[in-house]
Design an enzyme around this catalytic site. Structure first.
Site, PDB file in Angstrom:
ATOM      1  N   LEU A  49       6.124 -34.406 -43.890  1.00 54.67           N
ATOM      2  CA  LEU A  49       5.092 -34.693 -44.900  1.00 54.67           C
ATOM      3  C   LEU A  49       3.746 -35.023 -44.280  1.00 54.67           C
ATOM      4  CD1 LEU A  49       7.233 -36.830 -47.373  1.00 54.67           C
ATOM      5  CD2 LEU A  49       6.861 -34.359 -47.362  1.00 54.67           C
ATOM      6  N   GLY A  52      -1.364 -33.675 -47.660  1.00 52.12           N
ATOM      7  CA  GLY A  52      -1.301 -32.704 -48.755  1.00 52.12           C
ATOM      8  C   GLY A  52      -0.121 -33.050 -49.674  1.00 52.12           C
ATOM      9  N   HIS A  53       1.051 -33.268 -49.074  1.00 48.53           N
ATOM     10  CA  HIS A  53       2.221 -33.664 -49.875  1.00 48.53           C
ATOM     11  C   HIS A  53       1.949 -34.984 -50.593  1.00 48.53           C
ATOM     12  CE1 HIS A  53       4.313 -31.349 -46.531  1.00 48.53           C
ATOM     13  NE2 HIS A  53       4.775 -30.740 -47.605  1.00 48.53           N
ATOM     14  N   GLY A 163       1.460 -27.544 -54.450  1.00 54.26           N
ATOM     15  CA  GLY A 163       0.129 -27.465 -53.839  1.00 54.26           C
ATOM     16  C   GLY A 163      -0.416 -26.044 -53.875  1.00 54.26           C
ATOM     17  N   LYS A 165      -2.191 -24.559 -51.771  1.00 54.09           N
ATOM     18  CA  LYS A 165      -2.234 -23.821 -50.505  1.00 54.09           C
ATOM     19  C   LYS A 165      -1.255 -22.638 -50.606  1.00 54.09           C
ATOM     20  CE  LYS A 165      -0.386 -25.145 -46.581  1.00 54.09           C
ATOM     21  NZ  LYS A 165       0.474 -23.998 -46.202  1.00 54.09           N
ATOM     22  N   ASP A 166      -0.099 -22.905 -51.218  1.00 52.98           N
ATOM     23  CA  ASP A 166       0.876 -21.836 -51.468  1.00 52.98           C
ATOM     24  C   ASP A 166       0.573 -21.235 -52.837  1.00 52.98           C
ATOM     25  OD1 ASP A 166       2.713 -22.094 -49.100  1.00 52.98           O
ATOM     26  OD2 ASP A 166       2.718 -24.146 -49.843  1.00 52.98           O
ATOM     27  N   GLN A 169       3.087 -18.913 -54.388  1.00 53.07           N
ATOM     28  CA  GLN A 169       4.333 -19.608 -54.747  1.00 53.07           C
ATOM     29  C   GLN A 169       4.231 -20.182 -56.163  1.00 53.07           C
ATOM     30  OE1 GLN A 169       7.041 -22.109 -52.140  1.00 53.07           O
ATOM     31  NE2 GLN A 169       5.718 -23.709 -52.905  1.00 53.07           N
ATOM     32  N   SER A 202       2.476 -28.343 -42.581  1.00 54.22           N
ATOM     33  CA  SER A 202       3.453 -28.901 -41.640  1.00 54.22           C
ATOM     34  C   SER A 202       3.452 -28.088 -40.349  1.00 54.22           C
ATOM     35  CB  SER A 202       4.851 -28.877 -42.251  1.00 54.22           C
ATOM     36  OG  SER A 202       4.814 -29.494 -43.510  1.00 54.22           O
TER      37      SER A 202
HETATM   38  O1  PAF Z   1       6.469 -25.310 -50.681  1.00 51.78           O
HETATM   39  C1  PAF Z   1       7.510 -25.721 -50.119  1.00 51.78           C
HETATM   40  O2  PAF Z   1       7.497 -26.668 -49.329  1.00 51.78           O
HETATM   41  C2  PAF Z   1       8.839 -25.044 -50.444  1.00 51.78           C
HETATM   42  O3  PAF Z   1       8.664 -23.683 -50.612  1.00 51.78           O
HETATM   43  C3  PAF Z   1       9.553 -25.675 -51.644  1.00 51.78           C
HETATM   44  C4  PAF Z   1       8.780 -25.468 -52.936  1.00 51.78           C
HETATM   45  C5  PAF Z   1       9.783 -27.149 -51.403  1.00 51.78           C
HETATM   46  C6  PAF Z   1      10.920 -25.005 -51.834  1.00 51.78           C
HETATM   47  O4  PAF Z   1      11.722 -25.185 -50.708  1.00 51.78           O
END
Ligand code: PAF
Length: 295
Positions: A49, A52-53, A163, A165-166, A169, A202
């Protein structure tokens, strides 16, 4: 004496974070929460972590009665097994950070707890999971959808935090929520950057000092491309970013695409969308870094 009273006070008045390792234990705790009519917020993470997290966790804490954070390095989303082996694992430090951010339950399961049987589900989210990361990391988003849906089934949160950044996703998760019919609000949170602009990740811990100094060129070039884009075409903006970064030692652009921020399809002209987003993946040495910028 004074110290002893402080400990007692903390015990009675400060809600201490609980570490939960099994699905059954977490579900028992959360059903008690729901019986009181309380809202549950959820932040899925793979640990290691950083701030950002923590920005997601703090927002989750502020918007819900109870914040659950999962720390689980999901094997099914790594198309490169070497990447999985090298993924940083810092559970003790993660636990301390989560506690200080106000998380109520840190869910830290073993692989067998999340996947008691192999997950053979194959998802298809239309166009959003086929481009960019979907193209360069085959199977990655299928693994993300497997783990996030499994975690959503376990936690059944009211809201879940991701977040930006992804960026892709989040689009995939929104498509998954719509397809599987989850009643969960997906909250997209802004990218957190180092003081010099590098997006927190990370993976940054795997950069050498020299690579770390060069990696800042990624965000620097993206920011400069905003001004460039205001006077140039989409194609020229793509060349500007790609050529600038490929001329930096150690950096190699895997892709840079300017897409519609909702459909993630490439645009050819700025008039093609009201929501243009530039998404980039760059190798810095062997470390794969992603970032994006809204134009
Ligand atoms: O973004 C991440 O850290 C991962 O893709 C997630 C959403 C925790 C799924 O493992």
């Amino acid at each position: 004496m004074f110290g002893f009273n402080l400990v007692l006070l903390q015990r009675f008045f400060v809600k201490v974070m609980e570490i939960v390792k099994t699905v059954a234990e977490l579900q028992a705790k959360l059903s008690a929460v729901r019986e009181k009519g309380q809202k549950v917020g959820f932040v899925p993470t793979m640990g290691a972590l950083h701030n950002g997290h923590l920005s997601l966790v703090k927002r989750c804490v502020s918007e819900n009665d109870v914040c659950v954070v999962s720390v689980f390095v999901n094997p099914t989303q790594f198309n490169d097994k070497n990447d999985l082996l090298k993924y940083p694992r810092t559970v003790d430090a993660d636990v301390k950070l989560l506690e200080s951010a106000g998380c109520a339950y840190a869910f830290i399961p073993e692989v067998s707890e999340i996947y008691p049987q192999e997950d053979t589900r194959i998802f298809d989210f239309g166009t959003v999971d086929k481009v960019m990361e979907g193209k360069y990391r085959p199977g990655h988003f299928n693994g993300v959808a497997q783990v996030v849906s499994r975690l959503f089934d376990i936690v059944a949160p009211d809201r879940a935090y991701f977040g930006e950044k992804d960026f892709q996703q989040i689009a995939v998760i929104r498509a998954m929520v719509a397809q599987l019919g989850y009643d969960i609000e997906i909250v997209a949170c802004p990218i957190v950057r180092e003081a010099d602009g590098l997006a927190l990740s990370s993976r940054n811990t795997r950069l050498s000092e020299n690579q770390r100094n060069l990696a800042v060129k990624i965000s620097e070039t993206l920011f400069k491309s905003r001004t460039f884009a205001s006077q140039n075409s989409v194609a020229d903006t793509i060349s500007f970013v790609t050529d600038t970064l490929n001329n930096v030692p150690e950096l190699r652009v895997e892709y840079f695409e300017i897409v519609d921020g909702n459909t993630l399809q490439s645009i050819r002209s700025w008039d093609d969308t009201t929501y243009p987003v530039g998404c980039i993946t760059v190798y810095c040495g062997e470390v794969r870094l992603i970032d994006n910028i809204k134009y």
